[in-house]
Design an enzyme around this catalytic site. Sequence first.
Site, mmCIF file in Angstrom:
data_model
loop_
_atom_site.group_PDB
_atom_site.id
_atom_site.type_symbol
_atom_site.label_atom_id
_atom_site.label_comp_id
_atom_site.label_asym_id
_atom_site.label_seq_id
_atom_site.Cartn_x
_atom_site.Cartn_y
_atom_site.Cartn_z
ATOM 1 C CB CYS A 153 97.670 133.409 26.447
ATOM 2 S SG CYS A 153 99.186 132.719 26.219
ATOM 3 C CG ASP A 168 92.757 107.082 36.991
ATOM 4 O OD1 ASP A 168 92.899 108.036 36.585
ATOM 5 O OD2 ASP A 168 92.644 105.770 36.358
#
Length: 219
Positions: free
Chosen positions: A44, A136
């Site tokens: 990570c 959107d």
Amino acid sequence: MVNLGEEFPNFTASTSEGDIKFHEWIGDSWAILFSHPADYTPVCTTELAKVVTLEPEFKKRGVKLIALSCNDVESHKGWGKDVIAFSGCSMEKLPYPIIADEKRELAVKLGMLDPDERTKEGLPLTARAVFIIGPDKKLKLSILYPATTGRNFNELLRVIDSLQLTATKKVATPVDWKQGEPCMVLPTLSKEEALKLFPQMNTKTLPSGKEYLRYTPQP
């Protein structure tokens, strides 16, 4: 789990930069949400550091970045210092927020869990999910990597270039396509329509005689 083309959930969350409502945070931008098993973990850290170095490229494309990890805000802030140090960049804090998902509520809701990798408490680790969301607020792409495999964020830049191009032009991008390379004319266009839009179109000759491999310079 969200399907392509569906509206992405409008959740509220605490982050390393304060509380957000996801849709309001996105605004009129594109966004990438990428999840991580836990703070202070090796793979990570390499991923977040890579995103630090690439953040200017995403910003040029109008893309906001937000990470998620199953620890609290204070842990995220401390971990961010390690990430910045590993990236080799000079800055006070990460150029993107990290969502705190200690209870794994978002990880469960969005289908991010990796059942084959578990914590020392026996809980499934959060997998390495990637969600690209358009202005959107609809899901444009999702990729789910297992916890043990780091992602390729240069590939995500390439994908963004393709998504933003094909959202407004009647083209698709072929295998291994990169910004500036020839594109493919959509098969839904007739030959007449295609030539009107793309006068430089050329068609590859194939044994079948079917004229479906139609290339054009990137519009």
